[in-house]
Design a protein around this motif. Structure first.
Motif, PDB file in Angstrom:
ATOM      1  N   ASN A 218       0.845  -1.307   0.002  1.00  0.00           N
ATOM      2  CA  ASN A 218       0.141   0.006   0.034  1.00  0.00           C
ATOM      3  C   ASN A 218       0.833   1.166   0.079  1.00  0.00           C
ATOM      4  O   ASN A 218       1.704   1.576   0.953  1.00  0.00           O
ATOM      5  CB  ASN A 218      -0.949  -0.005   1.286  1.00  0.00           C
ATOM      6  N   PRO A 219       0.981   2.237  -1.073  1.00  0.00           N
ATOM      7  CA  PRO A 219       0.060   1.865  -2.355  1.00  0.00           C
ATOM      8  C   PRO A 219       0.358   0.611  -3.163  1.00  0.00           C
ATOM      9  O   PRO A 219       1.618   0.158  -3.042  1.00  0.00           O
ATOM     10  CB  PRO A 219       0.473   3.147  -3.057  1.00  0.00           C
ATOM     11  N   GLY A 220      -0.378   0.182  -3.831  1.00  0.00           N
ATOM     12  CA  GLY A 220      -0.232  -1.252  -4.409  1.00  0.00           C
ATOM     13  C   GLY A 220       1.072  -1.186  -5.662  1.00  0.00           C
ATOM     14  O   GLY A 220       1.134  -0.366  -6.305  1.00  0.00           O
ATOM     15  N   ASN A 221       1.502  -2.222  -5.643  1.00  0.00           N
ATOM     16  CA  ASN A 221       2.423  -2.697  -6.643  1.00  0.00           C
ATOM     17  C   ASN A 221       2.204  -3.943  -7.210  1.00  0.00           C
ATOM     18  O   ASN A 221       2.561  -4.959  -6.450  1.00  0.00           O
ATOM     19  CB  ASN A 221       4.016  -2.411  -6.116  1.00  0.00           C
ATOM     20  N   PRO A 222       1.916  -3.973  -8.416  1.00  0.00           N
ATOM     21  CA  PRO A 222       1.961  -3.268  -9.489  1.00  0.00           C
ATOM     22  C   PRO A 222       0.486  -2.403  -9.828  1.00  0.00           C
ATOM     23  O   PRO A 222       0.607  -1.843 -10.829  1.00  0.00           O
ATOM     24  CB  PRO A 222       2.054  -4.064 -10.715  1.00  0.00           C
ATOM     25  N   THR A 223      -0.342  -2.542  -8.877  1.00  0.00           N
ATOM     26  CA  THR A 223      -1.964  -1.938  -8.991  1.00  0.00           C
ATOM     27  C   THR A 223      -1.924  -0.504  -8.732  1.00  0.00           C
ATOM     28  O   THR A 223      -2.987   0.108  -9.040  1.00  0.00           O
ATOM     29  CB  THR A 223      -2.819  -2.855  -8.284  1.00  0.00           C
ATOM     30  N   GLN A 225      -3.059   1.314  -6.388  1.00  0.00           N
ATOM     31  CA  GLN A 225      -4.202   1.859  -5.727  1.00  0.00           C
ATOM     32  C   GLN A 225      -3.782   1.966  -4.267  1.00  0.00           C
ATOM     33  O   GLN A 225      -2.758   1.503  -3.835  1.00  0.00           O
ATOM     34  CB  GLN A 225      -5.333   0.680  -5.733  1.00  0.00           C
ATOM     35  N   CYS A 226      -4.420   3.083  -3.466  1.00  0.00           N
ATOM     36  CA  CYS A 226      -4.042   3.275  -1.945  1.00  0.00           C
ATOM     37  C   CYS A 226      -5.418   2.704  -1.394  1.00  0.00           C
ATOM     38  O   CYS A 226      -6.427   2.784  -1.635  1.00  0.00           O
ATOM     39  CB  CYS A 226      -4.254   4.544  -1.811  1.00  0.00           C
ATOM     40  N   LEU A 227      -5.290   1.667  -0.234  1.00  0.00           N
ATOM     41  CA  LEU A 227      -6.161   1.162   0.400  1.00  0.00           C
ATOM     42  C   LEU A 227      -6.988   2.226   1.096  1.00  0.00           C
ATOM     43  O   LEU A 227      -6.403   2.996   1.794  1.00  0.00           O
ATOM     44  CB  LEU A 227      -5.647  -0.020   1.264  1.00  0.00           C
ATOM     45  N   SER A 228      -8.352   2.073   1.297  1.00  0.00           N
ATOM     46  CA  SER A 228      -9.068   2.927   2.023  1.00  0.00           C
ATOM     47  C   SER A 228      -8.760   2.780   3.542  1.00  0.00           C
ATOM     48  O   SER A 228      -8.314   1.718   3.939  1.00  0.00           O
ATOM     49  CB  SER A 228     -10.387   2.732   1.599  1.00  0.00           C
ATOM     50  N   GLU A 229      -9.074   3.723   4.301  1.00  0.00           N
ATOM     51  CA  GLU A 229      -9.137   3.877   5.972  1.00  0.00           C
ATOM     52  C   GLU A 229      -9.960   2.533   6.269  1.00  0.00           C
ATOM     53  O   GLU A 229      -9.743   1.769   7.052  1.00  0.00           O
ATOM     54  CB  GLU A 229      -9.588   4.931   6.305  1.00  0.00           C
ATOM     55  N   ALA A 230     -11.100   2.438   5.690  1.00  0.00           N
ATOM     56  CA  ALA A 230     -12.072   1.258   6.200  1.00  0.00           C
ATOM     57  C   ALA A 230     -11.421   0.183   5.709  1.00  0.00           C
ATOM     58  O   ALA A 230     -11.645  -1.078   6.533  1.00  0.00           O
ATOM     59  CB  ALA A 230     -13.475   1.530   5.421  1.00  0.00           C
ATOM     60  N   ASN A 231     -10.766  -0.017   4.606  1.00  0.00           N
ATOM     61  CA  ASN A 231     -10.330  -1.524   4.194  1.00  0.00           C
ATOM     62  C   ASN A 231      -9.240  -1.700   5.214  1.00  0.00           C
ATOM     63  O   ASN A 231      -8.930  -2.788   5.498  1.00  0.00           O
ATOM     64  CB  ASN A 231      -9.573  -1.398   2.996  1.00  0.00           C
ATOM     65  N   GLU A 260      -8.472  11.444  -4.835  1.00  0.00           N
ATOM     66  CA  GLU A 260      -9.633  10.767  -4.487  1.00  0.00           C
ATOM     67  C   GLU A 260      -9.271   9.945  -3.172  1.00  0.00           C
ATOM     68  O   GLU A 260     -10.230   9.933  -2.273  1.00  0.00           O
ATOM     69  CB  GLU A 260     -10.148   9.877  -5.486  1.00  0.00           C
ATOM     70  N   ARG A 261      -8.204   9.380  -3.248  1.00  0.00           N
ATOM     71  CA  ARG A 261      -8.062   8.586  -1.971  1.00  0.00           C
ATOM     72  C   ARG A 261      -6.424   8.605  -1.519  1.00  0.00           C
ATOM     73  O   ARG A 261      -5.546   8.045  -2.245  1.00  0.00           O
ATOM     74  CB  ARG A 261      -8.111   7.159  -2.290  1.00  0.00           C
ATOM     75  N   PRO A 262      -6.279   9.587  -0.516  1.00  0.00           N
ATOM     76  CA  PRO A 262      -4.732   9.665  -0.162  1.00  0.00           C
ATOM     77  C   PRO A 262      -4.166   8.566   0.728  1.00  0.00           C
ATOM     78  O   PRO A 262      -4.808   7.365   1.027  1.00  0.00           O
ATOM     79  CB  PRO A 262      -4.997  10.829   1.077  1.00  0.00           C
ATOM     80  N   PHE A 263      -2.773   8.285   0.825  1.00  0.00           N
ATOM     81  CA  PHE A 263      -2.287   7.355   1.576  1.00  0.00           C
ATOM     82  C   PHE A 263      -2.469   7.379   2.734  1.00  0.00           C
ATOM     83  O   PHE A 263      -2.107   8.464   3.432  1.00  0.00           O
ATOM     84  CB  PHE A 263      -0.690   7.409   1.141  1.00  0.00           C
ATOM     85  N   ILE A 264      -2.722   6.398   3.497  1.00  0.00           N
ATOM     86  CA  ILE A 264      -2.925   6.394   5.086  1.00  0.00           C
ATOM     87  C   ILE A 264      -2.125   5.131   5.474  1.00  0.00           C
ATOM     88  O   ILE A 264      -2.089   3.895   5.033  1.00  0.00           O
ATOM     89  CB  ILE A 264      -4.209   6.231   5.579  1.00  0.00           C
ATOM     90  N   SER A 265      -1.075   5.521   6.541  1.00  0.00           N
ATOM     91  CA  SER A 265      -0.474   4.122   7.096  1.00  0.00           C
ATOM     92  C   SER A 265      -1.058   3.415   7.705  1.00  0.00           C
ATOM     93  O   SER A 265      -2.086   3.717   8.515  1.00  0.00           O
ATOM     94  CB  SER A 265       0.966   4.861   7.663  1.00  0.00           C
ATOM     95  N   ALA A 266      -0.738   2.127   7.577  1.00  0.00           N
ATOM     96  CA  ALA A 266      -1.271   1.133   8.493  1.00  0.00           C
ATOM     97  C   ALA A 266      -1.194   1.315  10.219  1.00  0.00           C
ATOM     98  O   ALA A 266      -2.030   1.192  10.938  1.00  0.00           O
ATOM     99  CB  ALA A 266      -0.835  -0.498   8.283  1.00  0.00           C
ATOM    100  N   ARG A 267       0.084   1.709  10.258  1.00  0.00           N
ATOM    101  CA  ARG A 267       0.468   2.448  11.539  1.00  0.00           C
ATOM    102  C   ARG A 267      -0.644   3.378  12.087  1.00  0.00           C
ATOM    103  O   ARG A 267      -1.088   3.276  13.146  1.00  0.00           O
ATOM    104  CB  ARG A 267       1.797   2.662  11.950  1.00  0.00           C
ATOM    105  N   LYS A 268      -0.833   4.402  11.389  1.00  0.00           N
ATOM    106  CA  LYS A 268      -1.987   5.510  11.757  1.00  0.00           C
ATOM    107  C   LYS A 268      -3.221   4.832  11.996  1.00  0.00           C
ATOM    108  O   LYS A 268      -3.985   5.270  13.168  1.00  0.00           O
ATOM    109  CB  LYS A 268      -2.030   6.683  10.852  1.00  0.00           C
ATOM    110  N   VAL A 269      -3.596   3.989  11.089  1.00  0.00           N
ATOM    111  CA  VAL A 269      -5.051   3.480  11.324  1.00  0.00           C
ATOM    112  C   VAL A 269      -5.120   2.693  12.588  1.00  0.00           C
ATOM    113  O   VAL A 269      -6.220   2.709  13.509  1.00  0.00           O
ATOM    114  CB  VAL A 269      -5.375   2.688  10.238  1.00  0.00           C
ATOM    115  N   LEU A 270      -3.921   1.837  12.643  1.00  0.00           N
ATOM    116  CA  LEU A 270      -3.810   0.827  13.925  1.00  0.00           C
ATOM    117  C   LEU A 270      -3.944   1.609  15.296  1.00  0.00           C
ATOM    118  O   LEU A 270      -4.734   1.543  16.471  1.00  0.00           O
ATOM    119  CB  LEU A 270      -2.629   0.114  13.904  1.00  0.00           C
ATOM    120  N   MET A 271      -3.184   2.857  15.278  1.00  0.00           N
ATOM    121  CA  MET A 271      -3.134   3.774  16.560  1.00  0.00           C
ATOM    122  C   MET A 271      -4.513   4.256  16.703  1.00  0.00           C
ATOM    123  O   MET A 271      -4.837   4.537  18.102  1.00  0.00           O
ATOM    124  CB  MET A 271      -2.096   4.912  16.588  1.00  0.00           C
ATOM    125  N   ASP A 272      -5.097   4.840  15.598  1.00  0.00           N
ATOM    126  CA  ASP A 272      -6.377   5.404  15.776  1.00  0.00           C
ATOM    127  C   ASP A 272      -7.643   4.481  16.406  1.00  0.00           C
ATOM    128  O   ASP A 272      -8.616   5.033  16.955  1.00  0.00           O
ATOM    129  CB  ASP A 272      -7.112   6.035  14.342  1.00  0.00           C
TER     130      ASP A 272
END
Length: 338
Positions: A218-223, A225-231, A260-272
């Motif tokens: 995340n962001p995807g390689n080779p796709t 995309q940025c994963l959404s916060e919900a995902n 449309e969809r910014p990068f959000i780190s997994a760590r930030k979502v985890l802490m949130d």
């Protein structure tokens, strides 16, 4: 004589299983055509400078002065290098004991790790501990090191997205583990369905495989995309329920070319998400200077940060890094840019 110790027939079977598609048959054929005089543009791997991107001046100036500190003693140094580059080089050299040619702490120079932690803190809004950051010569070495720790044998599985960057399939084969694929949904902007994850784990368990880790790119390689916060929340909940360590490959986080969809780190979502998940889910996050606006693939610089990993594991990793990846000048470049 018969078969020798280093003939193909006697190679480690895991080594023979390794396939690295970005330098596979197409790449080899293209190399042959290039030798025949044909013009080839290699797009098999992200390699910006090879395609004409110019290196950023300031980081290269700082590195040049750090690599050749005698230049700082030249009375004319200010005629060649700007004052800010000179000041930054002196700052970094003051962190070393013997310059960039000397071994440092196995995790990398403490002062540099502190700056990386500050970068992560600014990005996520949560403080980062420099003691849990390891500098590596590119993100790939960090990924390989963590998979080496996770995989104990063929019975251990790692969830890997499809499509994926083939570092993961190749490394899992090398270490004798089992790749457990999960498929991204093209119609959902290459997001993932947690039901698909559960099905992949169930199929692996039916085969006697213990799934121990999950990879997200995340962001995807080779796709791309940025994963959404919900995902990301779904993924972290899934890892919590299944007791999986999450490996967050986030090396393209500064290559976002849409709003449309910014990068959000997994760590930030985890802490949130807060306790208990923020205190329980094990996460290892990777970043590199090979991507982003630096594109410094050949300079080799990166890091991984550990979250909720026990101190005993950190000690083991420090020991492994001590004889596998002595931290020196090769891990220096990313920190000029944080």
């Amino acid at each position: 004589m018969g078969i020798k110790a280093l003939d193909y027939e006697t190679l480690n079977e895991n080594v023979k299983k390794v396939q690295y598609a970005v330098r596979g048959e197409l790449y080899l054929r293209a190399s042959e055509l290039q030798k025949e005089g044909k013009k080839i543009i290699f797009t098999n791997v992200g390699n910006p400078h090879a395609l004409g991107q110019k290196p950023l001046t300031f980081p290269r100036q700082v590195v040049a002065l750090c690599q050749a500190p005698f230049l700082l003693d030249d009375p004319n140094v200010g005629l060649i290098f700007p004052a800010d580059a000179i000041a930054r080089a002196k700052h970094y050299l003051s962190m070393t004991s013997g310059g960039l040619g000397a071994y440092s702490d196995s995790r990398g120079l403490p002062g540099i790790r502190k700056e990386v932690a500050e970068f992560i803190g600014r990005r996520d809004g949560f403080p980062s501990d420099p003691e849990l950051i390891f500098l590596t010569d590119g993100a790939s070495k960090g990924v390989m090191q963590m998979l080496n720790c996770i995989i104990r044998g063929q019975g251990d599985g790692v969830l890997v997205p499809v499509p994926q960057y083939p570092l993961y399939s190749a490394t899992i084969s090398l270490y004798g583990g089992s790749l457990v694929p999960y498929y991204l949904e093209e119609t959902a902007n290459w997001g993932l369905d947690v039901n698909n994850l559960r099905e992949s784990v169930a199929q692996a368990r039916f085969k006697g495989i213990t799934v121990r880790a999950m990879v997200i790119i995340n962001p995807g390689n080779p796709t791309s995309q940025c994963l959404s916060e919900a995902n990301l929340r779904e993924i972290l909940n899934f890892c919590y329920q299944e007791n999986l360590v999450l490996l967050g490959d986030e090396v393209y986080q500064q290559n976002i070319y849409q709003d449309e969809r910014p990068f959000i780190s997994a760590r930030k979502v985890l802490m949130d998400m807060g306790s208990p998940i923020s205190k329980e889910v094990q996460l290892v996050s990777f970043h590199t200077v090979s991507k982003g606006y630096w594109g410094e693939c050949g300079q080799r610089g990166g890091y991984f940060e550990m979250t909720n990993i026990p101190p005993q594991v950190c000690v083991v990793l420090i020991c492994l890094m001590s004889f596998m990846f002595f931290s020196g000048s090769q891990e220096f470049l990313p920190n000029v840019n944080t």
